[in-house]
Design an enzyme around this catalytic site. Structure first.
Site, PDB file in Angstrom:
ATOM      1  N   ASP A  54       0.876  -1.162   0.000  1.00 61.44           N
ATOM      2  CA  ASP A  54       0.000   0.000   0.000  1.00 61.44           C
ATOM      3  C   ASP A  54       0.920   1.220   0.000  1.00 61.44           C
ATOM      4  O   ASP A  54       2.094   1.132   0.364  1.00 61.44           O
ATOM      5  CB  ASP A  54      -0.958  -0.001   1.193  1.00 61.44           C
TER       6      ASP A  54
HETATM    7  C1  BGC Z   1      -4.916   3.453   0.067  1.00 62.89           C
HETATM    8  C2  BGC Z   1      -5.024   2.473  -1.086  1.00 62.89           C
HETATM    9  C3  BGC Z   1      -4.767   3.200  -2.380  1.00 62.89           C
HETATM   10  C4  BGC Z   1      -3.408   3.866  -2.318  1.00 62.89           C
HETATM   11  C5  BGC Z   1      -3.059   4.637  -3.569  1.00 62.89           C
HETATM   12  C6  BGC Z   1      -3.637   4.265   0.031  1.00 62.89           C
HETATM   13  O1  BGC Z   1      -3.706   5.282   0.977  1.00 62.89           O
HETATM   14  O2  BGC Z   1      -4.993   2.732   1.284  1.00 62.89           O
HETATM   15  O3  BGC Z   1      -6.290   1.870  -1.109  1.00 62.89           O
HETATM   16  O4  BGC Z   1      -4.848   2.299  -3.458  1.00 62.89           O
HETATM   17  O5  BGC Z   1      -3.413   4.791  -1.233  1.00 62.89           O
HETATM   18  O6  BGC Z   1      -3.838   5.762  -3.678  1.00 62.89           O
END
Ligand code: BGC
Length: 756
Positions: free
Chosen positions: A242
Site C-alpha cells: 500500500d
Molecule cells: C490506500 C489504497 C490506495 C493507495 C493509492 C492508500 O492510501 O490505502 O487503497 O490504493 O493509497 O492511492
C-alpha cells in the site's frame, strides 16, 4: 438448464515470466520500487516497460497533475460506477464483472495497466471509515464479488490489485495498529475472500495493508506474504505495498513484498543492494522479487483513447439499480399515476454517490435525483415540487428549512426525502464515531412524515446508518448506499418501478451500535485492536447470540413476490453436498431474487456460528416463472480451521442446510449427514483418560486391563471413578497410579491407536 454456482478453473495471470538473471544487482533492485507516485520503473535495455497503476476500483483515477493518494487533486474524467458498498448489496457477480470490465476498458483508453482494487476487507464494524470501499461483512459474498470484479477487469487485459491484505478493518491508527486475531478467525473470516480470489481469478497483484497482524507489519510478514499467499494459495503475481506501507525495505523484500510504492527516489533499492553486499540477503531473493515486479511490465500500454461515455453512463445506471436495497415498503412504492410529489433534501440536487479518499473518481457527468424524478413523474402525468429541507454545511437556518418542507408536505400525495451522510461524515483515513443520521435530517424526516399522507426515505450513505427514531414513522425506505454517477437516475428508476429492486443487505443494520459484535473491541487501544469476537462477525454474532436487529444481513424487498420450494440436499462425498431448490416468481412483475444458502453446523469440536452463508445465486424471473437452482457446497462450506492441527477440518455429523430470505428468516431447511474427515485417532500421553477409553480400538482393551488391575473388578464405583478422572491426561494418570498400565503395554496401545 439449472443455474449453478461452483468454483471455476483459475485463469492464467495476466503477466509474463521475466528472466532477470542477466541484469546487474543494481538494475534488479531498481525494479523493486516505483518510478514515481503511480508507475513502475522501466529498463528499456532489458525490454522492460513502465506500467501505470492508478486507483479505482469503481472507476479510473488517473492523475495527470499533482499526485496524491488521498483524493485531493484532480484526475482525468472517468465513469464513476457504483462503489463496492453498493455492489455488495447487488449480491450479483455479474454486476461486479461488468463493472470490472467497463473499468478495464476505460483504463486501457487512458493507458493504465493496473487498477488498484477491489477492496475486499471485511466490514468488522459499521464504524470503519472505509466501509464504502468494501463489499460485505461476509467473506463468501466478498470473495465471489471480488473475484468477478477481477475477472472482468483482467479480461480486458488490465491487472487488478486485491487490497488491503490483510486485516485492515479500520482507519484508526491504520498505519501502525496491530490487529490481534487468532488464526481460526483470520482463516475463516479475514483471509477467506482473498483466498477465493487468488485461487479462482489469479489477480495480477495483491496489495499488502498498512497495519500489523499480531504485531508484524503486513508488508514484512513472511507468513502472510509467502507461506499463505504463495505457498498455500499458489499466488504467482506481484505483491505491491500500500502507498507508504513499507517500514523496513529489506525485511519486506525477504517476507515476499515485491514492489514498494510509491517510488522514494531509489532509497529502498539502495538498502536492498547494501543488504546483499553485506551478505544479509541472498541475491536470489532479489531475483525473485525483481522477476515478479518486472512481469507487471506485460501490462504496460499506451493510451488507446476513446470510450463510449454515454454507453458507460447508461451501464452505470443499470448496474446501480441492481444494487439499492428496498428495506421497507408499506404499499407506497412504486410511485405511479399522476401524483403530486414533494421531493425534500439537498441530496436530491447535490447527490452523494461515492466516498472520499483515494478511490475518488472525477465523474464524466452526474445524474441529479430531482431531475430524474421529474422526468419519470412527467411520464405518469404527475407533478414534482422541491424543498431543500436541510443544509449539508449547516450554512442556512435549519428550522426555517424544516418548516418550509413540512408545510409543503401537507399539500402532496407522497413526500420523498433524500437523506444520508455528507462527504465530511465519512472518508478514508478516519473512522466514524456513531451511526446516527445527522439530527437535522432526522428532524426533517419526522416533520415531513407527520405532515405528508405518505413518506418515502431514500438514503445515500457509505457506512450503515441507524433507522431508529424515525423508521416507524415513514412508509418506505430505499437504501441507496453510494451508487456512482448515475445513481440519481437509478434511484428514480427504482422509485417508479422502471426497475424492480433486487438488492439485499450485505451487512446488518443494527438496532444499536452497542449491539454489534465488535463493539467492545473497536478500534482498540495502545496500538492494538483485539478481534475478541472471533469468527462471530456481523450476522454470525447477531444470530448466534439471538440478538434482534433492525434489518438482517440478506434482507431486501421487491415489487414482486417469490416462493421457495422443493429443497433437497444430498452428500456428494464425505465432506461436500449438492443443494437444489425451486424458486417461483409468484407476483405480477419481473424481478430478481437472491437464493441464500446457509449451513448450520451441529455440535462439534469448536463453537460454530448459528449459520453461515455458504452459497448464493441471483436469479431473474418473469411473473409466474420458476427455476431449479443447484448450488454446490464444497468442503469449505462445512469446514472450520483446526488451529492445533494447522488445517481445515470437516467434522462428521449432522448439518442443516437452510434457505433464507435473510440470515434471520429461514424459509426452507433440509438435514444432511456427512462422514467428515477421518478423525485423528492417534493417542499419546497427553490424551486424556476419557479419550483413551472412548477410542474404538484401544478403549475396550484398556478397560479390560484396568478392570484386571482393580481389586474385585471396576464395578459401579470403578466406573464412576473413571468418569471423574476422565479429563486427566494419561501421563498424569500414570504418575498418580505408579504406572498402573505398564509402559510396554501402553506403547502397544498407542501403536494400535495410530492404525485404527
Ligand atoms: C490506500 C489504497 C490506495 C493507495 C493509492 C492508500 O492510501 O490505502 O487503497 O490504493 O493509497 O492511492
Amino acid at each position: 438448464m439449472p443455474d449453478s454456482a461452483g468454483p471455476g478453473q483459475p485463469p492464467a495471470a495476466p503477466h509474463q515470466r521475466v528472466d532477470v538473471s542477466a541484469l546487474s544487482l543494481e538494475q534488479k533492485a531498481s525494479l523493486l520500487s516505483g518510478r514515481d507516485f503511480w508507475s513502475t520503473k522501466a529498463l528499456p535495455e532489458a525490454g522492460i516497460g513502465s506500467v501505470v497503476m492508478t486507483d479505482g476500483p469503481h472507476g479510473v483515477r488517473l492523475q495527470t497533475g499533482d499526485a496524491d493518494h488521498l483524493g485531493l487533486n484532480r484526475s482525468a474524467p472517468a465513469t464513476c460506477f457504483p462503489p463496492a458498498v453498493a455492489v455488495g448489496s447487488s449480491w450479483d457477480p455479474d454486476v461486479a464483472r461488468r463493472l470490472g470490465a467497463a473499468v478495464g476498458e476505460e483504463a486501457r483508453a487512458l493507458g493504465v495497466g493496473v487498477v488498484l482494487g477491489p477492496g475486499v476487507n471485511i466490514k468488522r464494524s459499521p464504524l470503519c471509515g472505509r466501509n464504502f470501499e468494501y463489499y460485505s461483512e461476509d467473506p463468501l459474498l466478498s470473495g465471489r464479488l471480488g473475484a468477478a470484479h477481477v475477472a472482468g477487469l483482467q479480461e480486458r487485459g488490465v491487472g487488478a490489485s486485491v487490497k488491503h491484505f490483510a486485516a485492515n478493518n479500520q482507519e484508526t491508527e491504520r498505519m501502525r495498529i496491530s490487529a490481534d486475531v487468532d488464526e481460526r478467525t483470520l482463516r475463516e473470516i479475514y483471509l477467506a475472500a482473498f483466498e477465493h480470489i487468488v485461487r479462482t481469478a489469479a489477480p495480477a497483484t495483491v496489495m499488502c495493508s498498512y497495519n500489523r497482524i499480531n504485531g508484524v507489519y503486513s508488508s514484512q510478514n513472511p507468513w502472510l506474504l509467502t507461506t499463505v499467499l504463495r505457498e498455500e494459495w499458489g499466488f504467482t503475481g506481484a505483491v505491491v505495498s500500500d502507498w507508504g506501507a513499507v517500514a523496513d525495505r529489506v525485511a519486506a523484500l525477504e517476507a515476499g513484498l515485491d514492489l514498494q510504492m510509491p517510488g522514494n527516489g531509489g532509497l529502498g533499492d539502495a538498502e536492498v543492494v547494501q543488504a546483499v553486499r553485506d551478505g544479509r540477503v541472498d541475491e536470489a531473493v532479489v531475483d525473485a522479487g525483481a522477476a515478479r515486479a518486472a512481469a507487471l511490465a506485460g501490462l504496460a500500454r499506451e493510451p488507446e483513447g476513446g470510450i463510449d461515455v454515454d454507453a458507460h453512463h447508461r451501464l452505470a445506471r443499470e448496474l446501480a439499480a441492481g444494487c439499492a436495497v428496498l428495506l421497507k415498503n408499506d404499499a407506497v412504492l412504486p410511485l405511479d399515476g399522476p401524483q403530486r410529489l414533494l421531493v425534500v433534501g439537498e441530496f436530491a440536487v447535490a447527490p452523494r454517490f461515492q466516498g472520499g479518499g483515494s478511490s475518488h473518481i472525477s465523474p464524466t457527468r452526474v445524474d441529479l435525483p430531482l431531475e430524474a424524478v421529474r422526468a419519470l413523474a412527467a411520464e405518469c402525468g404527475g407533478a414534482v415540487e422541491y424543498r431543500q429541507g436541510f443544509s449539508l454545511d449547516g450554512g442556512k437556518d435549519s428550522q426555517a428549512l424544516l418548516i418550509a418542507a413540512a408545510a409543503a408536505a401537507e399539500g402532496c400525495d407522497v413526500a420523498v426525502v433524500f437523506a444520508g451522510l455528507a462527504d465530511q461524515d465519512e472518508s478514508e483515513g478516519v473512522d466514524r464515531t456513531g451511526i446516527d443520521l445527522p439530527a437535522a435530517q432526522v428532524g426533517v424526516i419526522r416533520a415531513v412524515a407527520a405532515a405528508a399522507p405518505r413518506t418515502v426515505v431514500v438514503l445515500s450513505n457509505g457506512g450503515v446508518v441507524s433507522l431508529e427514531g424515525w423508521h416507524d414513522e415513514v412508509d418506505a425506505i430505499l437504501e441507496g448506499w453510494l451508487l456512482g454517477q448515475a445513481g440519481g437516475g437509478a434511484l428514480a428508476d427504482l422509485l417508479f418501478g422502471v426497475t424492480n429492486p433486487s438488492g439485499r443487505l450485505a451487512e446488518t443494520i443494527p438496532l444499536r451500535l452497542q449491539d454489534t459484535p465488535s463493539y467492545l473491541n473497536f478500534p482498540g487501544e495502545l496500538g492494538h485492536v483485539r478481534y475478541g469476537e472471533g469468527v462471530m462477525v456481523g450476522y454470525r454474532g447477531f444470530e448466534t447470540a439471538g440478538r434482534r436487529v433492525r434489518y438482517p444481513f440478506g434482507h431486501g424487498l421487491s415489487y414482486t413476490t417469490f416462493s421457495t420450494s422443493a429443497l433437497t440436499a444430498a452428500p456428494t462425498g464425505p465432506d461436500s453436498a449438492v443443494v437444489s431448490v425451486r424458486v417461483t416468481n409468484t407476483g405480477t412483475r419481473a424481478g430478481g431474487h437472491v437464493v441464500q444458502c446457509y449451513v448450520a453446523a451441529g455440535d462439534g469440536p469448536v463453537r460454530r456460528p448459528e449459520r453461515e452463508l455458504r452459497a448464493f445465486a441471483k436469479v431473474f424471473l418473469e411473473p409466474g416463472e420458476e427455476r431449479e437452482i443447484r448450488l454446490e457446497l464444497d468442503r469449505r462450506a462445512f469446514a472450520f480451521w483446526d488451529t492445533p492441527a494447522g488445517g481445515w477440518r470437516v467434522a462428521g455429523g449432522r448439518y442443516r442446510i437452510q434457505i433464507g430470505e435473510s440470515a434471520a428468516w429461514i424459509v426452507a431447511e433440509a438435514g444432511l449427514q456427512l462422514d467428515g474427515d477421518r478423525p485423528d485417532t492417534a493417542l499419546d500421553l497427553d490424551s486424556t483418560l476419557g479419550e483413551w477409553l472412548s477410542h474404538p480400538a484401544v478403549g475396550p482393551v484398556l478397560r479390560q486391563a484396568l478392570a484386571a488391575l482393580a481389586p474385585g473388578g471396576t464395578g459401579d464405583a470403578g466406573a464412576d471413578l473413571l468418569e471423574m478422572i476422565s479429563s486427566m491426561p494419561m501421563g498424569r494418570f500414570l504418575n498418580f497410579t505408579g504406572a498402573a498400565v505398564p509402559r510396554e503395554q501402553l506403547e502397544q496401545l498407542m501403536a494400535l491407536s495410530r492404525r485404527a
